[in-house]
Scaffold this motif. Structure first.
Motif: not given
Length: 250
Positions: A27-52
């Motif tokens: 995820i690009a630094k400084g990118t926030e809000g909208g559908s991104l919140i749902k994506i991050i939540g779903k990724a965390k639920d599945r244990g998928i690493p997120i890198q900024y």
């Protein structure tokens, strides 16, 4: 396994929802809000690493800059077998509806076709191994997530595959301006495979000869042809219309 990228918020979300194996999400630094919140939540639920990361990194990874600040790194898309597509249609209790693409080279065209194919209930797409665009991240982006739901079989010989499905009782219709009738004057109900040709040259001579019949789109303008994905969409929706009308009559 080779790696590929899925760029864009909607394609990444569809990949998450479908259960696709994802290595990590950038995820690009400084990118926030909208559908991104749902994506991050779903990724965390599945244990998928997120890198900024810096946006420039995503620009370099993406074939275009329309990644919307997010890219998922995944294993290359898997292809299915033609038999899998036919079994999928059989399990739904309806006549098979296939799309055969003869040397489509533009990833945006393939993605657009997949999007329409998903909308009208195409059971699967068949493409050749050579001289054809494959399932890339650009195709995924253009399909707006449909790539997760429309199975694609990659075959060594389109002509032999057509012979095979014809032996199974599936009619093969080619889209070509030399067709004897317009698409709306042809009976496109029943088991059907629709063949769409190359963006510049159309359907090759051998494949055209393999078709049971050819259908054309009427045109009265100055331009002599339509974009391949547009022509495919018109024809797929005509099949959908005829099948829907037939179901209502039943």
């Amino acid at each position: 396994m080779s790696m590929d990228n899925i760029a864009g918020r909607n394609p990444v979300m569809e990949a998450l929802k479908s259960g696709r194996e994802i290595d990590k999400i950038l995820i690009a630094k400084g990118t926030e809000g909208g559908s991104l919140i749902k994506i991050i939540g779903k990724a965390k639920d599945r244990g998928i690493p997120i890198q900024y990361v810096e946006r420039q990194k995503l620009n370099e990874m993406s074939s275009s800059d329309v990644h919307q600040g997010i890219i998922a790194t995944v294993a290359a898309y898997e292809y299915c077998e033609v038999e899998d597509i036919l079994e999928n249609a059989k399990s739904k209790g309806r006549d098979p509806f296939l799309l055969i693409l003869d040397e489509i080279m533009d990833p945006h065209n393939l993605g657009s076709m997949m999007r329409t194919a998903d909308a009208v209930g195409v059971d699967g797409i068949i493409i050749p191994k050579r001289r054809s665009v494959g399932l890339t991240s650009t195709v995924a982006k253009s399909s707006a997530g449909a790539i997760e739901y429309v199975p694609v079989a990659k075959v060594s010989n389109i002509a032999q595959t057509i012979d095979k499905i014809k032996d199974m009782g599936i009619w093969v219709a080619g889209a070509d301006m030399s067709g004897s009738k317009e698409h709306y004057n042809m009976d496109l109900k029943g088991p059907l495979a629709l063949v769409i040709g190359n963006e510049g040259e159309g359907i090759s001579r051998l494949i055209k000869e393999k078709c049971d019949f050819l259908i054309k789109l009427p045109m009265v303008g100055q331009v002599s042809s339509l974009n391949a994905s547009v022509a495919a969409a018109v024809l797929m929706y005509e099949v959908f219309r005829q099948r829907s009308h037939s179901d209502i009559q039943k």
